[in-house]
Design a protein around this motif. Structure first.
Motif, PDB file in Angstrom:
ATOM      1  N   ARG A  48      89.848  62.724  74.877  1.00  0.00           N
ATOM      2  CA  ARG A  48      89.960  63.191  73.488  1.00  0.00           C
ATOM      3  C   ARG A  48      91.400  63.537  73.148  1.00  0.00           C
ATOM      4  N   HIS A  82      86.514  64.193  79.717  1.00  0.00           N
ATOM      5  CA  HIS A  82      86.296  64.258  78.255  1.00  0.00           C
ATOM      6  C   HIS A  82      87.536  64.756  77.533  1.00  0.00           C
ATOM      7  N   THR A 129      93.228  60.300  72.399  1.00  0.00           N
ATOM      8  CA  THR A 129      92.870  59.810  71.061  1.00  0.00           C
ATOM      9  C   THR A 129      93.581  60.605  69.972  1.00  0.00           C
TER      10      THR A 129
END
Ligand SMILES: C=C(O[C@@H]1C=C(C(=O)O)C=C[C@H]1O)C(=O)O
Length: 102
Positions: free
Chosen positions: A65, A61, A68
């Motif tokens: 993230r 995760h 991004t």
């Protein structure tokens, strides 16, 4: 008032923003740790401190993230690995002290 990087004209401006963000990060990490402390209260034995599937999930995760958000995913993995290692040691000790296990 905070300044965007491009609006910082001096090194002092930049360091003030870095210090401000470091303060926010510490607050967030302390909040995260509150849940780890509670998790240690809910686990029954010190062996439960390590949950490999969950560790993989958290690392995936944060890496996704980070990517991004424009941060190096390897940096995020490295930081969170350190954090999780510390949390596991904390949980192990806290659970052992509460249950008399080791
Ligand atoms: C918080 C937990 O305990 C440990 C700490 C973790 C973390 O800091 O994210 C993840 C997995 C566990 O090894 C959990 O089991 O979810």
């Amino acid at each position: 008032m905070s300044k965007a990087p491009a609006d910082c004209a001096t090194k002092e401006d930049i360091r003030a923003e870095i210090d401000r963000l470091d303060g926010e990060l510490i607050g967030l990490l302390a909040s995260r740790f509150g849940y780890v402390r509670r998790m240690a209260e809910l686990k029954a034995s010190p062996e439960e401190a390590v949950v490999p599937a969950r560790i993989d999930e958290v690392l995936s995760h944060v890496a996704a993230r980070a990517g991004t958000a424009g941060l190096d995913p390897d940096l995020a993995r490295s930081l969170w690995s350190k954090l999780i290692d510390w949390n596991i040691a904390f949980e192990r000790k806290a659970i052992a002290e509460r249950t008399g296990g080791n």
